[in-house]
Design a protein around this motif. Sequence first.
Motif, PDB file in Angstrom:
ATOM      1  N   GLY A   1      -9.676  43.018 -42.804  1.00 43.55           N
ATOM      2  CA  GLY A   1      -9.439  41.719 -43.416  1.00 43.55           C
ATOM      3  C   GLY A   1      -8.442  41.788 -44.558  1.00 43.55           C
ATOM      4  N   ILE A   2      -8.540  42.845 -45.365  1.00 38.60           N
ATOM      5  CA  ILE A   2      -7.599  43.018 -46.472  1.00 38.60           C
ATOM      6  C   ILE A   2      -6.177  43.169 -45.944  1.00 38.60           C
ATOM      7  CG2 ILE A   2      -6.869  44.686 -48.235  1.00 38.60           C
ATOM      8  CD1 ILE A   2      -9.866  45.099 -48.852  1.00 38.60           C
ATOM      9  N   GLY A   3      -6.018  43.983 -44.915  1.00 35.56           N
ATOM     10  CA  GLY A   3      -4.686  44.212 -44.371  1.00 35.56           C
ATOM     11  C   GLY A   3      -4.062  42.955 -43.789  1.00 35.56           C
ATOM     12  N   LEU A   4      -4.854  42.158 -43.059  1.00 38.70           N
ATOM     13  CA  LEU A   4      -4.313  40.942 -42.453  1.00 38.70           C
ATOM     14  C   LEU A   4      -3.906  39.935 -43.524  1.00 38.70           C
ATOM     15  CD1 LEU A   4      -3.735  39.565 -39.764  1.00 38.70           C
ATOM     16  CD2 LEU A   4      -6.065  38.623 -39.820  1.00 38.70           C
ATOM     17  N   CYS A   5      -4.744  39.778 -44.544  1.00 37.13           N
ATOM     18  CA  CYS A   5      -4.381  38.886 -45.651  1.00 37.13           C
ATOM     19  C   CYS A   5      -3.089  39.344 -46.317  1.00 37.13           C
ATOM     20  CB  CYS A   5      -5.529  38.843 -46.663  1.00 37.13           C
ATOM     21  SG  CYS A   5      -5.125  37.990 -48.212  1.00 37.13           S
ATOM     22  N   ALA A   6      -2.973  40.650 -46.531  1.00 39.58           N
ATOM     23  CA  ALA A   6      -1.814  41.185 -47.234  1.00 39.58           C
ATOM     24  C   ALA A   6      -0.529  41.008 -46.433  1.00 39.58           C
ATOM     25  CB  ALA A   6      -2.036  42.660 -47.542  1.00 39.58           C
ATOM     26  N   ILE A   7      -0.618  41.104 -45.127  1.00 36.78           N
ATOM     27  CA  ILE A   7       0.573  40.934 -44.294  1.00 36.78           C
ATOM     28  C   ILE A   7       1.198  39.559 -44.531  1.00 36.78           C
ATOM     29  CG2 ILE A   7       1.328  40.599 -41.909  1.00 36.78           C
ATOM     30  CD1 ILE A   7      -0.515  42.886 -41.113  1.00 36.78           C
ATOM     31  N   PHE A   8       0.376  38.521 -44.430  1.00 33.25           N
ATOM     32  CA  PHE A   8       0.909  37.167 -44.584  1.00 33.25           C
ATOM     33  C   PHE A   8       1.365  36.906 -46.018  1.00 33.25           C
ATOM     34  CE2 PHE A   8      -1.859  36.367 -40.804  1.00 33.25           C
ATOM     35  CZ  PHE A   8      -0.848  35.978 -39.950  1.00 33.25           C
ATOM     36  N   TRP A   9       0.575  37.371 -47.006  1.00 37.21           N
ATOM     37  CA  TRP A   9       0.939  37.055 -48.387  1.00 37.21           C
ATOM     38  C   TRP A   9       2.243  37.724 -48.792  1.00 37.21           C
ATOM     39  CZ3 TRP A   9       2.171  38.992 -53.092  1.00 37.21           C
ATOM     40  CH2 TRP A   9       2.142  38.095 -54.169  1.00 37.21           C
ATOM     41  N   ASN A  10       2.420  38.983 -48.417  1.00 37.30           N
ATOM     42  CA  ASN A  10       3.632  39.693 -48.823  1.00 37.30           C
ATOM     43  C   ASN A  10       4.866  39.175 -48.108  1.00 37.30           C
ATOM     44  OD1 ASN A  10       3.281  42.299 -50.698  1.00 37.30           O
ATOM     45  ND2 ASN A  10       1.368  41.863 -49.631  1.00 37.30           N
ATOM     46  N   MET A  11       4.706  38.743 -46.855  1.00 36.97           N
ATOM     47  CA  MET A  11       5.832  38.078 -46.200  1.00 36.97           C
ATOM     48  C   MET A  11       6.222  36.819 -46.978  1.00 36.97           C
ATOM     49  SD  MET A  11       5.049  38.377 -42.111  1.00 36.97           S
ATOM     50  CE  MET A  11       6.436  37.304 -41.750  1.00 36.97           C
ATOM     51  N   GLY A  12       5.215  36.045 -47.392  1.00 41.37           N
ATOM     52  CA  GLY A  12       5.500  34.837 -48.151  1.00 41.37           C
ATOM     53  C   GLY A  12       6.111  35.117 -49.506  1.00 41.37           C
TER      54      GLY A  12
END
Length: 479
Positions: free
Chosen positions: A286-297
């Motif tokens: 869950g942490i990794g998936l959240c981080a993927i989208f946030w860092n792209m943004g």
Amino acid sequence: MTMILQLGGQGRPRPGLRCHRGTPPTLRRLLRNSKWGFCPPRSSFLDTGATSGARHGAGRHHRRGILSETPVMPSPFPSLLGGAAGIHAADQVAMAALPLTVVIGLGAGAEMVGLLLAVQAAAWLLCSMPAGVLVDRAPRRTALLLAGALNVAGLGLAFAGSRAGLPPLLGLGVFAASAGVVLYVLAAGSAVPDLVPREQMPGANARLELCRAVVTLLAAPVVGGLAAAGWLHAAYGLATILAALGLAALSRLPRRAAEARADRPALMTQLREGARFVLDQPLLRGIGLCAIFWNMGFFALLAAFVPFALSSLALEPGRVGLVQGGYGAGLLAGAALAPWCIRRLGPNAVLVIGPGVSVLAPVLLSVAPAQGLALPVAAQFLLGFGPMMWLVCQVSIRQAVTPRAMLGRVGATLQVAIYGVRPLGALLGGSLAGMSPAWGIALAGALFLASTAAVLGSRLVALRAIPLQSASVPRAMAP
């Protein structure tokens, strides 16, 4: 000389003498060899297990003098904090200077900003996994010193490239400096569990991030002031000096005693072990998936913000740096409040708040009036505040659920997810900003919303406390 009672080998009390770390070497050897004294060898950097626990307990009852009731072990944490301050200061100065250097110094547009930001972020994608294996294999002092040296060398190249007006040399230096930061973050994060008990890890992680927050708060206004004075190229010279100071602090870390090492698996086997652990651990997924989208943004917004601020908001370069200082203020507040929020609200609430407040930043930027400062500063503050609390919380969770022998590789796997997607975000944001800066800001908002949804759809929403056990797949954490 202070007399104390010690337990002998059979559990019987016996009188004895303990020596302080300032005891002369001759007296230390005499006490070590005497049946009446106890004088342990000087501690080495980041011992683990029972030795680490003894060191934490020893420092709480210290009394000055040559002899004392408990041995005082030298703590490497201040040096680790000094290294964090220097390296993060250099990194934040370089990050704030890069868009301004490209737009003002080189006369290029948003596309070149996005390209060089992608080069900077590519270091996280290409270097994280090798760096994670290095952290698990090499002494951590060696890894930390190598990280500092690489950071200094890369920023020196970036300084030369900005002075000569050579984008390829600037990009090479930015890549090398970022590679040093990658290695430092992994090595420092893996060191924390050896230095503090698990219940104190959020506070320790917050102190490290507080260093980054303080220097980030100062970096953007300083770079903006240099740009307004016409000394923008000096920003990379300043970053090089700060990185050298961080390396000097890391060089004060004590050397670790040599230890026997078991036969290690092959490199690819170790990499697969780290990646498999992250995929099998529901909290880390869950942490990794959240981080993927946030860092792209975040990188989409970073590529679009300077063109948006200079055109749509009609801000001068000095005011752009002032607005970016709101991000540092948010980091500072988030790092200071993170341990308290984790205790009072629970990790699940903090992990939702982090990406959730980021969604408001693009909204505030889109409704900000021309030449207005309040809303852009508030937007930057939210981008620092919520994600900083999220970062402290997720790092503490990762350290708690990951076996210590795998911390480097697991951290590297997550860093690939967290930072490896930054080039894609920067390229997308820069491309859209080239057509209209507002489109790049809108893309960032959509990605921040997706990161919030990733947390809400994972097991992180049921996590009411930092896990206390470390297991390969902690079934006890399942809701």
